[in-house]
Design an enzyme around this catalytic site. Sequence first.
Site, PDB file in Angstrom:
ATOM      1  N   HIS A   1      -4.830 -17.618 -33.880  1.00 39.17           N
ATOM      2  CA  HIS A   1      -3.782 -18.281 -34.684  1.00 39.17           C
ATOM      3  C   HIS A   1      -3.176 -17.390 -35.767  1.00 39.17           C
ATOM      4  CE1 HIS A   1      -5.299 -22.630 -33.615  1.00 39.17           C
ATOM      5  NE2 HIS A   1      -5.049 -21.902 -32.540  1.00 39.17           N
TER       6      HIS A   1
ATOM      7  N   GLU B   1      -0.294 -27.451 -26.296  1.00 40.16           N
ATOM      8  CA  GLU B   1      -1.711 -27.659 -26.590  1.00 40.16           C
ATOM      9  C   GLU B   1      -1.962 -27.598 -28.092  1.00 40.16           C
ATOM     10  OE1 GLU B   1      -5.868 -26.612 -27.475  1.00 40.16           O
ATOM     11  OE2 GLU B   1      -4.112 -25.376 -27.844  1.00 40.16           O
TER      12      GLU B   1
END
Lengths: 465, 465
Positions: free
Chosen positions: B423, B326
């Site tokens: 992230h 993804e």
Amino acid sequence: MTRIALTLLALASSTALAAQRTAPPLPAPVDAKVAALRDAALKDDVAYDIVEGLTTEVGQRLAATEAEARARTWGVAKLKALGFKNVHVETYQMPVWLRGEERAEVLAPFPQTLKLVALGNSGATPAAGLTAPVVVFRTYGDLANAPAEAVRGKIVYVGNAMVPTQDGSSYGAYGPARFVGPALAARLGAAAIVIKSIGTDHHRNPHTGVTDFPAGVVPIPSAALSVSDAELLERIADRGKPITLKLVLTPRFAGTGTSGNVIAEVPGSDPKAGIVLIGGHLDSWDLGTGAIDDASGVAITTAAAKRLLDGPRPKRTIRVVWFGAEEPGGYGGKDYARVHGGERHATAGESDFGADRIWRYEVNLPDSAKPIADRLQTALAPLGIGRGAGVGGDGTDVGPTLALGVAAIDLNQDGTRYFDTHHTPDDTLDRIDPEQLRQNVAAWTTMLAIVANAPEEIGSVTPRR
Amino acid sequence: MTRIALTLLALASSTALAAQRTAPPLPAPVDAKVAALRDAALKDDVAYDIVEGLTTEVGQRLAATEAEARARTWGVAKLKALGFKNVHVETYQMPVWLRGEERAEVLAPFPQTLKLVALGNSGATPAAGLTAPVVVFRTYGDLANAPAEAVRGKIVYVGNAMVPTQDGSSYGAYGPARFVGPALAARLGAAAIVIKSIGTDHHRNPHTGVTDFPAGVVPIPSAALSVSDAELLERIADRGKPITLKLVLTPRFAGTGTSGNVIAEVPGSDPKAGIVLIGGHLDSWDLGTGAIDDASGVAITTAAAKRLLDGPRPKRTIRVVWFGAEEPGGYGGKDYARVHGGERHATAGESDFGADRIWRYEVNLPDSAKPIADRLQTALAPLGIGRGAGVGGDGTDVGPTLALGVAAIDLNQDGTRYFDTHHTPDDTLDRIDPEQLRQNVAAWTTMLAIVANAPEEIGSVTPRR
């Protein structure tokens, strides 16, 4: 009247008598000038300006490196610009330790990398790395009780269960895994040691810090995993399969280098009354930019001294020291005591526990100067600062001076969040709360206004412990 | 009666009439079996077990790498062990991008290092690094309005003022600096670009993420500074002196590799009623261990489906997909739609926004199925979940399937703290709050129990936007 009622009456009478016998003295009045200085300091901008400047224009300031030398130059310029007197640097020589590469990789049973940093004074692995099985100790006590054959040739892991505490006492409780764990592991024949960071956060920024290898013990590679990585390693260990770890740690000892103390004064009118010594440390670890450890300490004490500098000349000289090389072993503090220990000091105190609110003060004063502590109590109370039950005398930098019998005044910061950031890359300007920093400046200003002008003689004391 | 009183009376009457006209329908009753499944799910341990397992036994799972392949193997074993049917992997090919070294150093005016990470698809500097002057843009808009001569040959810095938001909307507002900033800088002739992390924390763990260079635009070195480092660079810029930065960024494109989707089913009794598609993504960025992004998404949806698997066979087949790849561009979702787009899907929805409480649901249902949304409302209300005013249809992974006209049901997590960690290396197990994770499982279980057994036909819809 029942027997119970009679008993209660007797109890009440004796309580009243006891209260009479131990009635506290009237609170010491607060000098209007002290209160004015204190309240004005709550609007201070000098301390933030120093922290902002050091962290922006210098950054990390590892002891005995070129960066620490630049910080001294910066400090001299700043202290002269602020109008301090006798601004100068006093240098000394010390061993230099420099960080190298640092990587860790679980090779088995579940291949993945871990984040870690070398501890100060760590030995090095071969450049290509060191691969060995891991032996897991959940506590330092478990390592201390381990037989050498459980450790020999292995990479030792030592955990801890550190929790935040207002007074920082958990650092003392869990710190030994870092302070002396590596030396113990080395003595037992370990190939290397990785500890769970001595910290209270969950960020993958490990906490460095110095460790000590006594003469005759060869330093082994010694590092700290972030708390998150340590918990991961413990979960892997929970699976019961053997763990193989590869470490690359290439720090090095780089001979002897120069460090130094930056010294400045607010001259007093009565040289015989003794110096009021205050300060923090200028050096920092190399991972962050040393905002809470300890740009804030030099900033708070300097900003407070500046407020006295700008008023009527105090009775006692206030000496501000930006100590060098605290982190690797208090070299600056030792050199200061070596050079200046023969001078008459009235009191000494340092700021080296971040910049959150000061909540407590503790003193070690001679009997002749006890009223000073009472005046501190009433003057500091409006800042939310109470009198501690202990004896003052904290500090790596002023420690060698205190050991000579100098009276101590400690202003203790709230340490609840200090060990989230201590010795990590996260020690950056954003950790400073300007409002709490101002409360610190106000507390130190109050202390200086009272102590530097106290009419009492402040003679020597028996050092704490 | 005064004029004012008359006016008030008239107003009250018209308000009462309006209330009568718009009186809400009676709340849809909650099926006792749905309520029982929902409440039992609040004690779920399956989801935490999956997140704990993936983050401990696999760790980071960068798309199209050996680690992502190990994660698929892990997933197949876990899904089979849980009793799911038709468990299998569907692979596809995709470009591979791998991180290299990443270092940044301010050479002037104040020498110090900065912490940064390369963005996905970043180009590389020479191995020895790239040194250039910095041009500072405080916002993406400032860069967008800059003439090429201000940028050419320079290292572009782009800041942002991102703040936490419950619905994550600030990612859309500030994300363009990362999504398209590097391509714009490349077109303007920049040597490289460093952005302030698209994040809301103050830890020195920068936020990576993919950036896109359209065909014909050569990727330039592109990286994100941690928020703390970006603020430091802005403070340096505030001094007004020219900034010289040295960057070492050596990521590389490593040709074509294999990624894949892991698929599992709870078979339904009526194949014609359409599939209820749910899932999250299995791959992660390489910095953390992908706990909130997105082990939690596969865990939540799998744990919910497991509760239906263990009960009476539902009317509709529930298909759980652990999508691959993804992060670098939704490769798994695109491949799923390519392979399965021709099958009849009733609804699709994904979990890819962490594991904090679900606070809202939104749907895009055909008119024939509108009562489903009403039943969701009453059944989800005890979990603290309300009906949103918007149209459902979020998600990179289910997006290509939704684009075919499949109805959408979104369950939105609270994003207030999501972009503190998103992230970064800090995306680790400790970010998961087990109680909030259970609330997620209960919400998804409720949705599945209602939708998989809904008697209404669920036909196609006009996709959102």
